[in-house]
Design a protein around this motif. Sequence first.
Motif, PDB file in Angstrom:
ATOM      1  N   ASP A  12       0.801  -1.228   0.000  1.00 54.73           N
ATOM      2  CA  ASP A  12       0.000   0.000   0.000  1.00 54.73           C
ATOM      3  C   ASP A  12       0.831   1.274   0.000  1.00 54.73           C
ATOM      4  N   ASP A  13       1.890   1.313   0.796  1.00 59.47           N
ATOM      5  CA  ASP A  13       2.653   2.558   0.918  1.00 59.47           C
ATOM      6  C   ASP A  13       4.102   2.426   0.453  1.00 59.47           C
ATOM      7  N   GLY A  14       4.382   1.467  -0.449  1.00 62.63           N
ATOM      8  CA  GLY A  14       5.749   1.355  -0.937  1.00 62.63           C
ATOM      9  C   GLY A  14       6.073   0.024  -1.569  1.00 62.63           C
ATOM     10  N   LEU A  15       7.321  -0.408  -1.347  1.00 66.96           N
ATOM     11  CA  LEU A  15       7.832  -1.657  -1.897  1.00 66.96           C
ATOM     12  C   LEU A  15       8.500  -2.470  -0.806  1.00 66.96           C
ATOM     13  N   THR A  16       8.269  -3.773  -0.825  1.00 66.47           N
ATOM     14  CA  THR A  16       9.076  -4.644   0.018  1.00 66.47           C
ATOM     15  C   THR A  16      10.185  -5.211  -0.866  1.00 66.47           C
ATOM     16  N   LEU A  17      11.360  -5.329  -0.302  1.00 72.26           N
ATOM     17  CA  LEU A  17      12.539  -5.816  -1.002  1.00 72.26           C
ATOM     18  C   LEU A  17      13.051  -7.033  -0.257  1.00 72.26           C
ATOM     19  N   SER A  76      28.111 -13.170  12.683  1.00 72.61           N
ATOM     20  CA  SER A  76      28.320 -14.034  11.521  1.00 72.61           C
ATOM     21  C   SER A  76      27.127 -14.955  11.343  1.00 72.61           C
ATOM     22  N   GLU A  77      26.972 -15.435  10.115  1.00 73.14           N
ATOM     23  CA  GLU A  77      25.950 -16.422   9.779  1.00 73.14           C
ATOM     24  C   GLU A  77      26.607 -17.437   8.854  1.00 73.14           C
ATOM     25  N   THR A  78      26.396 -18.709   9.137  1.00 76.08           N
ATOM     26  CA  THR A  78      26.926 -19.761   8.281  1.00 76.08           C
ATOM     27  C   THR A  78      25.779 -20.330   7.447  1.00 76.08           C
ATOM     28  N   VAL A  79      26.030 -20.419   6.148  1.00 77.13           N
ATOM     29  CA  VAL A  79      25.033 -20.930   5.209  1.00 77.13           C
ATOM     30  C   VAL A  79      25.524 -22.291   4.714  1.00 77.13           C
ATOM     31  N   ALA A  80      24.803 -23.328   5.061  1.00 82.21           N
ATOM     32  CA  ALA A  80      25.177 -24.691   4.670  1.00 82.21           C
ATOM     33  C   ALA A  80      24.906 -24.897   3.177  1.00 82.21           C
ATOM     34  N   PRO A  81      25.564 -25.881   2.571  1.00 81.57           N
ATOM     35  CA  PRO A  81      25.309 -26.179   1.157  1.00 81.57           C
ATOM     36  C   PRO A  81      23.824 -26.438   0.910  1.00 81.57           C
ATOM     37  N   GLY A  82      23.280 -25.804  -0.129  1.00 81.03           N
ATOM     38  CA  GLY A  82      21.874 -25.979  -0.470  1.00 81.03           C
ATOM     39  C   GLY A  82      20.913 -25.151   0.354  1.00 81.03           C
ATOM     40  N   GLU A  83      21.405 -24.453   1.369  1.00 79.55           N
ATOM     41  CA  GLU A  83      20.538 -23.624   2.200  1.00 79.55           C
ATOM     42  C   GLU A  83      20.635 -22.163   1.775  1.00 79.55           C
ATOM     43  N   ALA A  84      19.721 -21.355   2.310  1.00 82.18           N
ATOM     44  CA  ALA A  84      19.683 -19.936   1.957  1.00 82.18           C
ATOM     45  C   ALA A  84      19.342 -19.098   3.183  1.00 82.18           C
ATOM     46  N   VAL A  85      19.728 -17.838   3.131  1.00 84.99           N
ATOM     47  CA  VAL A  85      19.335 -16.853   4.130  1.00 84.99           C
ATOM     48  C   VAL A  85      18.636 -15.722   3.381  1.00 84.99           C
ATOM     49  N   GLY A  86      17.786 -15.007   4.076  1.00 83.85           N
ATOM     50  CA  GLY A  86      17.061 -13.919   3.444  1.00 83.85           C
ATOM     51  C   GLY A  86      17.061 -12.671   4.305  1.00 83.85           C
ATOM     52  N   TYR A  87      17.064 -11.535   3.634  1.00 81.26           N
ATOM     53  CA  TYR A  87      17.041 -10.235   4.301  1.00 81.26           C
ATOM     54  C   TYR A  87      15.995  -9.382   3.616  1.00 81.26           C
ATOM     55  N   GLU A  88      15.246  -8.605   4.397  1.00 81.37           N
ATOM     56  CA  GLU A  88      14.165  -7.807   3.843  1.00 81.37           C
ATOM     57  C   GLU A  88      14.249  -6.362   4.299  1.00 81.37           C
ATOM     58  N   ALA A  89      13.657  -5.492   3.492  1.00 75.82           N
ATOM     59  CA  ALA A  89      13.540  -4.072   3.815  1.00 75.82           C
ATOM     60  C   ALA A  89      12.277  -3.553   3.153  1.00 75.82           C
ATOM     61  N   THR A  90      11.833  -2.400   3.596  1.00 80.94           N
ATOM     62  CA  THR A  90      10.683  -1.744   2.995  1.00 80.94           C
ATOM     63  C   THR A  90      11.070  -0.327   2.606  1.00 80.94           C
ATOM     64  N   TRP A  91      10.770   0.035   1.368  1.00 79.67           N
ATOM     65  CA  TRP A  91      10.969   1.402   0.885  1.00 79.67           C
ATOM     66  C   TRP A  91       9.601   2.059   0.922  1.00 79.67           C
ATOM     67  N   ARG A  92       9.407   2.936   1.892  1.00 80.84           N
ATOM     68  CA  ARG A  92       8.123   3.600   2.082  1.00 80.84           C
ATOM     69  C   ARG A  92       8.003   4.827   1.173  1.00 80.84           C
ATOM     70  N   ARG A  93       6.867   4.961   0.555  1.00 78.13           N
ATOM     71  CA  ARG A  93       6.502   6.114  -0.266  1.00 78.13           C
ATOM     72  C   ARG A  93       7.563   6.498  -1.309  1.00 78.13           C
ATOM     73  N   PRO A  94       7.982   5.560  -2.165  1.00 80.63           N
ATOM     74  CA  PRO A  94       8.937   5.929  -3.210  1.00 80.63           C
ATOM     75  C   PRO A  94       8.267   6.834  -4.245  1.00 80.63           C
ATOM     76  N   PRO A  95       9.010   7.782  -4.806  1.00 75.54           N
ATOM     77  CA  PRO A  95       8.429   8.617  -5.859  1.00 75.54           C
ATOM     78  C   PRO A  95       8.163   7.783  -7.113  1.00 75.54           C
ATOM     79  N   SER A  96       7.227   8.223  -7.922  1.00 74.27           N
ATOM     80  CA  SER A  96       6.940   7.530  -9.173  1.00 74.27           C
ATOM     81  C   SER A  96       8.178   7.522 -10.054  1.00 74.27           C
ATOM     82  N   GLY A  97       8.363   6.420 -10.768  1.00 78.18           N
ATOM     83  CA  GLY A  97       9.498   6.317 -11.676  1.00 78.18           C
ATOM     84  C   GLY A  97       9.952   4.880 -11.819  1.00 78.18           C
ATOM     85  N   THR A  98      10.995   4.689 -12.626  1.00 73.40           N
ATOM     86  CA  THR A  98      11.578   3.371 -12.824  1.00 73.40           C
ATOM     87  C   THR A  98      12.948   3.368 -12.169  1.00 73.40           C
TER      88      THR A  98
END
Length: 121
Positions: A12-17, A76-98
């Motif tokens: 509603d108010d932006g983008l999740t990344l 630190s974070e250890t990532v085992a073979p075949g596993e993944a880690v994820g990080y998220e952020a939210t960009w609130r109210r970005p201006p129109s554009g590409t």
Amino acid sequence: MLDATLATAAIDDGLTLSLRIENAGSTPVTLDFRTGQRAEFTAYPAAEVDSDADGEDADPVWRYGANRMFTQALGSETVAPGEAVGYEATWRRPPSGTYRIVGEATATGRDVRAAAVVTVP
């Protein structure tokens, strides 16, 4: 070997990344961090960057870590073979554009990044 992908979704108010880092190798990989920040997300005007570049030569429109405080503790974070880690952020109210958005792990000694182009209406 680490593979990174960046996903974006309108809210509603932006983008999740979402930055996903997967260990595609056969041995564990440890990501070492200098602070509590695990990832940086940066948005550049898409018209000012080459489609094959990450946009570092253009001035950023938005940076997730700007004006934020992070714990000053090693981690630190250890990532085992075949596993993944994820990080998220939210960009609130970005201006129109590409924009070309680059997500990268803030791990020392690692260049783990992914980019995506997104249009904000």
